[in-house]
Design an enzyme around this catalytic site. Sequence first.
Site, mmCIF file in Angstrom:
data_model
loop_
_atom_site.group_PDB
_atom_site.id
_atom_site.type_symbol
_atom_site.label_atom_id
_atom_site.label_comp_id
_atom_site.label_asym_id
_atom_site.label_seq_id
_atom_site.Cartn_x
_atom_site.Cartn_y
_atom_site.Cartn_z
ATOM 1 N N HIS A 54 34.976 19.485 14.017
ATOM 2 C CA HIS A 54 34.669 18.908 12.709
ATOM 3 C C HIS A 54 34.740 20.027 11.671
ATOM 4 O O HIS A 54 34.616 21.219 12.000
ATOM 5 C CB HIS A 54 33.264 18.329 12.698
ATOM 6 C CG HIS A 54 33.116 17.065 13.480
ATOM 7 N ND1 HIS A 54 32.062 16.205 13.288
ATOM 8 C CD2 HIS A 54 33.884 16.500 14.443
ATOM 9 C CE1 HIS A 54 32.176 15.168 14.098
ATOM 10 N NE2 HIS A 54 33.274 15.334 14.827
ATOM 11 N N GLU A 56 32.626 21.104 9.500
ATOM 12 C CA GLU A 56 31.450 21.967 9.462
ATOM 13 C C GLU A 56 31.446 22.966 10.615
ATOM 14 O O GLU A 56 31.105 24.137 10.437
ATOM 15 C CB GLU A 56 30.157 21.139 9.549
ATOM 16 C CG GLU A 56 29.980 20.114 8.457
ATOM 17 C CD GLU A 56 30.465 18.735 8.853
ATOM 18 O OE1 GLU A 56 31.615 18.608 9.324
ATOM 19 O OE2 GLU A 56 29.708 17.765 8.678
ATOM 20 N N CYS A 84 27.243 14.778 10.638
ATOM 21 C CA CYS A 84 26.903 13.933 11.785
ATOM 22 C C CYS A 84 25.809 14.649 12.612
ATOM 23 O O CYS A 84 25.438 15.781 12.305
ATOM 24 C CB CYS A 84 28.153 13.705 12.631
ATOM 25 S SG CYS A 84 28.692 15.171 13.557
ATOM 26 N N CYS A 87 26.959 18.173 13.940
ATOM 27 C CA CYS A 87 27.052 19.191 12.901
ATOM 28 C C CYS A 87 25.680 19.547 12.341
ATOM 29 O O CYS A 87 25.406 20.709 12.049
ATOM 30 C CB CYS A 87 28.000 18.727 11.802
ATOM 31 S SG CYS A 87 29.711 18.589 12.389
#
Length: 160
Positions: A54, A56, A84, A87
């Site tokens: 992701h 992040e 999410c 993260c």
Amino acid sequence: MRDEAYMKKALALARLAADIGEVPVGAVVVRKDTGEIIGRGFNRRETDRNPLVHAEMIAINEASRRLGGWRLIGCELYVTLEPCPMCAGAIINSRVERVIYGAADLKAGSCGSVTDLFALPYNHRPEVKSGVMAEECSAVLSEFFKELRDKKKHESEISP
């Protein structure tokens, strides 16, 4: 103005993700004291075939490598979409001091939308600012998914 300037950098990364067919989420990690961007990332799950990459996670990883350690004390994370659970956990574990996000994620947001992992009694609780350039961040996502739906519709129309 500072928050908007860094969110624009994250948005530029989100657009790069969209250009390669990834969900358009971008993130930057910034040192509060110098204003230097030390980590950048955009979604690469489809490209890398890896659920861990992701925006992040990529930005946090790069920032940790640049600083030579896992603690991102004195750092802020700007991300176009609310983090999410995975993260949010990485943010807690890396000790990011402040999280600034644009669009809320009503399906997986873990900074207040679905749940708030930062409110739990972990050993670190980052400050959160939501809604920074939310309209622009949401628009990039909406346009991406609209184009994806249109493409799928077109493909179904031409398939036997």
